[in-house]
Design a protein around this motif. Structure first.
Motif, short mmCIF file in Angstrom:
data_model
loop_
_atom_site.label_atom_id
_atom_site.label_comp_id
_atom_site.label_asym_id
_atom_site.label_seq_id
_atom_site.Cartn_x
_atom_site.Cartn_y
_atom_site.Cartn_z
N GLY A 138 0.79 -1.22 0.00
CA GLY A 138 0.00 0.00 0.00
C GLY A 138 0.83 1.28 0.00
O GLY A 138 0.28 2.36 -0.19
N SER A 308 -2.42 6.95 -3.78
CA SER A 308 -2.02 6.25 -2.57
C SER A 308 -1.26 7.14 -1.60
O SER A 308 -0.85 6.69 -0.53
CB SER A 308 -1.14 5.04 -2.93
N ASN A 325 -4.62 2.18 2.51
CA ASN A 325 -4.87 2.07 1.07
C ASN A 325 -5.52 0.75 0.70
O ASN A 325 -6.39 0.70 -0.18
CB ASN A 325 -3.56 2.26 0.29
#
Length: 377
Positions: A138, A308, A325
Motif C-alpha cells: 500500500g 495512494s 490504502n
C-alpha cells in the motif's frame, strides 16, 4: 459513499497488529468498527471491545459467537479482518466466507498449500472477496515502483534483491517469552518461522513490483539460536516467471536492524531501490546516469502513487497509512459488489497471492531440509 460495517477478530489488548488495523480501517471514514472478537479469553475480549466503543451485544467472546451473532443481523458486518495466530487463519476465514462475509486475512493465509487452495475455491464459490494483508504494497512509492517497471522505465528486469531482517529475537534468553516463543512453535506456525513471518512479505514485494510469479527456489535455513526448532534466518535464491533472478534474505537475529524491509530491482536500463524505514524516497539510477531521488507526493508520479499518497510532500508516511490504502480499495470493491458490478482489485493482494506465498513457505522448508535443493513451486 455509505460507510461499511467492519469487524475484527484478534488484535486485542497488547496486540502488535491490532492498532494498525483499527487505524487503517477508520482512516478515510469508510468503515464503522461495529463488531469484534478481540481475545482468546472471552471476558477480556468483551471488555476490551467495549472500551473501544463496541456495543456490548457485538463485543463477542470468540469468533464462533461473532459468526453466529453477525449472521443473524440485518446490519451485519460487510468485512471481517482476521488477525489471530497463524494456525487459526484457515478455519476462521473459511467459515466467514461460507457465511457470505468478505474477509481480509493476516498473513500467512493458511498453514498448508492444501488449505490455501481450498480457500481459493471457497472464495470463488461464495462470490465474496478474500484478501491477504500484504499491507506494505500500500505504500505510494512501492506502487510507483511497480508502475515504473510495468511501463519499461528500467527495461527488462534482470534481478531483484529483497530482504526483511531485524534483530528483535536475537536474545537467546528470550526463548520463553510468550510474545516470541509462539513464532518458533511448529504447532502455531507450521513448517517455517522467520520466512513465514517476515520472508514472505519480502517475497510478495518482489512479485508485486515485478508482476511476476516465483517458479522455483533454493533455501538455506538455519537456527542461529540452537534451541529453536524452526529457522530464525534464511537465504533464498529464486527464479521468476519471466526469467528474473531473485535473492532474498530474512532474519530475526540481525542485531542493529530494526524493521529491515527493502527491495532493489535491477533492469537492463536502470535500477530502483526502496526501504520501508525511509518510505518517502525511491532511488532511481538510469543506465549511464546519476542516481535520482523520487519523493513521495511530488508532481509527475504515476496515478497509482498519486492516489495512494495521503499526506503532503516532506511529511512522514507510516504503516497504518499503507494499510489504509488496502482498506480503501476493499471498501470501493465491496460497494461495487453490492451494486452488482465487477470490482477493481488490481492492487489488492487476493487469496491467490496468499496461496502462492504458502506454496513458497512449503518449498523453502523442503529445500532447507534438503541442503538447498532446488524446489519447484
Amino acid at each position: 459513499m455509505t460507510t461499511i460495517n467492519w469487524g475484527l477478530i484478534g488484535g486485542g489488548r497488547g496486540s502488535q497488529i491490532g492498532p494498525a488495523h483499527r487505524l487503517a480501517a477508520r482512516l478515510d471514514g469508510l468503515y464503522n468498527f461495529t463488531a469484534g472478537a478481540l481475545d482468546h479469553r472471552a471476558e477480556e475480549g468483551r471488555a476490551y471491545g467495549q472500551e473501544l466503543g463496541l456495543e456490548p451485544s457485538r463485543s463477542y467472546g470468540d469468533w464462533r459467537e461473532m459468526l453466529a451473532g453477525e449472521s443473524a443481523r440485518a446490519d451485519r458486518v460487510d468485512l471481517v479482518t482476521v488477525a489471530t495466530p497463524n494456525n487459526t487463519h484457515f478455519e476462521i476465514t473459511k467459515a466467514f466466507l461460507e457465511a457470505g462475509f468478505n474477509v481480509l486475512c493476516e498473513k500467512p493465509l493458511t498453514m498448508t498449500p492444501k488449505e490455501a487452495q481450498s480457500l481459493i475455491g471457497v472464495a470463488r464459490e461464495s462470490g465474496k472477496i478474500c484478501a491477504v494483508n500484504y499491507g506494505y504494497t500500500g505504500y505510494a512509492l512501492v506502487r510507483h515502483m511497480r508502475a515504473m517497471v510495468a511501463r519499461g522505465d528500467i527495461g527488462k528486469v534482470r534481478m531483484v534483491f529483497t530482504e526483511f531482517a531485524h534483530g528483535h529475537h536475537a536474545d537467546a534468553a528470550d526463548a520463553d517469552n510468550p510474545r516470541v516463543r509462539w513464532r518458533y512453535d511448529p504447532e502455531m506456525v507450521g513448517v517455517s518461522a522467520q520466512f513465514a513471518d517476515c520472508g514472505i512479505h519480502a517475497l510478495h514485494l518482489a512479485t508485486f513490483v515485478t508482476n511476476q510469479r516465483v517458479e522455483r527456489l533454493s533455501a538455506d535455513c538455519v537456527s542461529l539460536i540452537p534451541s529453536r526448532t524452526l529457522e530464525d534466518d534464511a537465504m533464498v535464491n529464486f527464479r521468476m516467471s519471466e526469467g528474473t533472478v531473485g535473492r532474498l534474505w530474512t532474519s530475526s537475529c540481525a542485531l542493529g536492524r530494526q524493521h529491515g524491509l527493502g527491495i532493489q530491482v535491477f533492469g537492463e536500463t536502470g535500477g530502483l531501490r526502496w526501504t520501508q524505514e525511509q518510505p518517502n524516497q525511491l532511488f532511481y539510477t538510469p543506465l549511464g546516469g546519476r542516481t535520482q531521488i523520487i519523493e513521495r507526493g511530488e508532481g509527475g508520479l504515476s496515478p497509482e502513487a498519486d492516489r495512494s499518497s495521503r499526506v503532503t510532500i516532506g511529511h512522514s508516511e507510516g504503516m497504518p497509512l499503507a494499510f489504509g490504502n488496502i482498506y480503501s480499495e476493499l471498501a470501493t470493491a465491496i460497494h461495487a459488489l453490492k451494486a452488482g458490478q465487477t470490482p477493481d482489485l488490481g492492487l489488492v493482494p487476493l487469496v491467490e497471492a496468499g496461496a502462492d506465498s504458502i506454496s513458497a513457505i512449503a518449498a523453502v522448508a523442503r529445500s532447507g531440509n534438503n541442503n538447498g535443493q532446488w524446489v519447484e513451486l
